[in-house]
Scaffold this active site. Structure first.
Site, PDB file in Angstrom:
ATOM      1  N   GLU A 127     -15.667 -10.832 -13.476  1.00  0.00           N
ATOM      2  CA  GLU A 127     -15.432 -10.722 -14.975  1.00  0.00           C
ATOM      3  C   GLU A 127     -16.641 -10.347 -15.906  1.00  0.00           C
ATOM      4  OE1 GLU A 127     -12.647 -14.373 -13.844  1.00  0.00           O
ATOM      5  OE2 GLU A 127     -14.465 -13.217 -12.689  1.00  0.00           O
ATOM      6  N   ARG A 178      -4.020 -11.332  -3.338  1.00  0.00           N
ATOM      7  CA  ARG A 178      -4.130 -12.717  -3.563  1.00  0.00           C
ATOM      8  C   ARG A 178      -3.823 -12.877  -4.878  1.00  0.00           C
ATOM      9  NH1 ARG A 178      -9.426 -14.947  -3.625  1.00  0.00           N
ATOM     10  NH2 ARG A 178     -10.320 -12.974  -3.149  1.00  0.00           N
ATOM     11  N   CYS A 222     -19.928 -13.005 -11.132  1.00  0.00           N
ATOM     12  CA  CYS A 222     -18.299 -13.039 -10.927  1.00  0.00           C
ATOM     13  C   CYS A 222     -17.938 -11.651 -11.556  1.00  0.00           C
ATOM     14  CB  CYS A 222     -17.765 -13.878 -11.785  1.00  0.00           C
ATOM     15  SG  CYS A 222     -17.959 -15.518 -10.853  1.00  0.00           S
ATOM     16  N   CYS A 271     -13.533 -19.073 -13.282  1.00  0.00           N
ATOM     17  CA  CYS A 271     -14.530 -20.293 -12.925  1.00  0.00           C
ATOM     18  C   CYS A 271     -14.939 -20.815 -14.166  1.00  0.00           C
ATOM     19  CB  CYS A 271     -15.509 -19.927 -11.839  1.00  0.00           C
ATOM     20  SG  CYS A 271     -17.024 -18.995 -12.899  1.00  0.00           S
ATOM     21  N   TRP A 286     -22.185 -22.155 -27.366  1.00  0.00           N
ATOM     22  CA  TRP A 286     -23.794 -21.944 -27.125  1.00  0.00           C
ATOM     23  C   TRP A 286     -24.110 -20.617 -27.742  1.00  0.00           C
ATOM     24  CZ3 TRP A 286     -26.551 -17.726 -25.381  1.00  0.00           C
ATOM     25  CH2 TRP A 286     -27.821 -18.019 -25.105  1.00  0.00           C
TER      26      TRP A 286
END
Length: 287
Positions: free
Chosen positions: A85, A111, A83, A117, A156
């Protein structure tokens, strides 16, 4: 459906049901500039026309703790291409940034701001839980603490999963004394007392307790006390101000500040902040 289109399609009643984290706040000038950088980046480099699929359809920009901004575009691939990012975060790291202040993604062809995500959200929580993320809301784009995008998430690490840590969901800007951020190269001078002043632009401080945060990896935090704040024009900085910053003349100091703040002008106002390390608190933290 793009987030902005979804937002426009919500009725007033439906909009009230959309969950917005408590850390959400309106964008400041720096965050709006970050959005604009992401928009310019994808507008310049998308490979898809309107209503077409493409490999590069999202742009992202990330702001480091020292206010430098880095951009990237996504690389779509059926195996899970990165992605935008994540590309921007990699670009920031490659250019020396270690701590991140804010990130945003913007879609091509107008947009607007698009929320990250699920995978990106987990990455943010694992590596930059105190970073802010610009997301669309029914009230327009808002800046939200990254950890608030993953309620009750576990972090994590290379050593494995950690248990639930409530401190992840505390905004570091409000959970404790105000933060003053420094480049790690100043750490030893601050620790030794050789540096007790800093000159800031659009980065206000307040008298009293403070946390000096050095953007090392991992970051270092020193408890301190802000003992004085002098407001002045850039053109009114003195040789004494310069010497407190490790340079000789006011002209040199203005050149150094220009390196940190490229848009700085002689008519802008800056804050000359005097501070001292709180030795008692430091000893308590280290015991």
């Amino acid at each position: 459906m793009a987030w902005n289109a979804l937002r426009r399609s919500l009725t007033e009643g439906e909009a009230e049901k959309v969950y917005v984290p408590s850390s959400a706040r309106a964008l400041d000038d720096d965050e709006r500039e970050l959005v604009e950088l992401a928009r310019r980046t994808i507008d310049a480099h998308t490979d898809a026309g309107p209503d077409e699929d493409g490999i590069h359809t999202m742009g992202a920009a990330v702001m480091a703790a020292d206010y430098r901004m880095f951009a990237g575009v996504n690389l779509y691939h059926f195996t899970g291409g990165p992605c935008a990012e994540l590309v921007a975060l990699g670009a920031a790291r490659a250019q020396g940034a270690r701590q991140m202040r804010c990130i945003v993604a913007v879609g091509n062809h107008g947009r607007g701001v698009v929320g990250p995500c699920g995978r990106d959200r987990q990455v943010f929580v694992d590596y930059y839980p105190s970073m802010r993320v610009i997301v669309p809301t029914p009230a327009g784009p808002r800046s939200v603490l990254a950890a608030d995008l993953m309620p009750l998430a576990q972090r994590w690490t290379p050593e494995g999963m950690n248990g639930l840590d409530p401190s992840l969901h505390q905004d570091p800007e409000t959970a404790g004394p105000p933060i003053i951020r420094f480049n790690p190269r100043y750490l030893e001078d601050v620790r030794s007392g050789a540096k007790t002043k800093t000159t800031r632009f659009r980065d206000p401080a307040q008298l009293g307790p403070a946390r000096l945060v050095f953007e090392s990896d991992p970051e270092v935090v020193l408890p301190a006390e802000v003992t004085g704040i002098r407001h002045c024009l850039v053109s009114d900085l003195t040789h004494q101000d310069a010497q407190a910053e490790g340079v000789t003349t006011a002209t040199e100091l203005r050149e150094v500040l220009k390196g940190h703040y490229p848009d700085l002008a002689g008519t802008d106002r800056v804050d000359v902040i005097t501070f001292q390390i709180n030795d008692k608190t430091t000893a308590a933290w280290n015991s």
